[in-house]
Design a protein around this motif. Sequence first.
Motif, short mmCIF file in Angstrom:
data_model
loop_
_atom_site.label_atom_id
_atom_site.label_comp_id
_atom_site.label_asym_id
_atom_site.label_seq_id
_atom_site.Cartn_x
_atom_site.Cartn_y
_atom_site.Cartn_z
N ALA A 128 33.11 62.12 45.16
CA ALA A 128 31.94 61.24 45.13
C ALA A 128 32.28 59.77 45.35
O ALA A 128 31.41 59.00 45.76
CB ALA A 128 31.21 61.40 43.79
N ALA A 129 33.50 59.35 45.04
CA ALA A 129 33.86 57.94 45.18
C ALA A 129 35.37 57.81 45.24
O ALA A 129 36.11 58.67 44.77
CB ALA A 129 33.30 57.13 44.01
N ARG A 130 35.79 56.68 45.81
CA ARG A 130 37.22 56.41 45.98
C ARG A 130 37.47 54.93 45.68
O ARG A 130 36.71 54.07 46.12
CB ARG A 130 37.62 56.74 47.41
N PHE A 131 38.56 54.67 44.96
CA PHE A 131 38.90 53.31 44.55
C PHE A 131 40.40 53.08 44.67
O PHE A 131 41.18 54.03 44.68
CB PHE A 131 38.49 53.06 43.09
N SER A 132 40.76 51.80 44.69
CA SER A 132 42.16 51.40 44.64
C SER A 132 42.39 50.64 43.34
O SER A 132 41.51 49.92 42.86
CB SER A 132 42.46 50.48 45.83
N PHE A 133 43.57 50.81 42.77
CA PHE A 133 43.96 49.96 41.64
C PHE A 133 43.97 48.51 42.11
O PHE A 133 44.15 48.24 43.30
CB PHE A 133 45.35 50.34 41.14
N PRO A 134 43.80 47.55 41.20
CA PRO A 134 43.84 46.14 41.60
C PRO A 134 45.23 45.75 42.12
O PRO A 134 46.24 46.23 41.64
CB PRO A 134 43.54 45.38 40.30
#
Length: 157
Positions: A147-153
């Motif tokens: 449903a969603a994809r993110f990167s660590f900061p």
Amino acid sequence: MSTGQRPVSRAEIVQAARAWLGTPYQHQASQIGLGCDCLGLVGGVWAQLYGAWPEAAPPYRPDWAELGTDEPLLCAAHRHFTALPLAADLLPGDLVLFRMSPVAQIKHCALVSAPAAPKAEARIIHAYWGRAVVESWLGPWWRRRLAARFSFPNVRD
């Protein structure tokens, strides 16, 4: 998104996640080797890379069937991670979120440990209910629920 974190590499994220392999599943826990759930795994990796987890998680049910219009896991991810296009290739170290049913809230998260390669599916590390932290294929069953994809900061390649 949180700011001020030290730069981390994708390899560091995957190495930190792999250290949790075999940790037994325990709802709302985050103790490497002792017990964690999927959010506890991500929080534990965050703590190893950056220090304390940036916010306390609200109480949540252990199943994947919570209904409602709010999306606490998705909203928290937007506050502390960098949103990435879901259609793009997954990269090691990406945080991925899953919706187990079209009418349920996003309730599961994992870290990508290996990108898709010719004739091979991508791999994820996640805390699996009733088992432990495992590394598994991101096969069609999981991909349908992505449903969603993110990167660590502050991730560097």
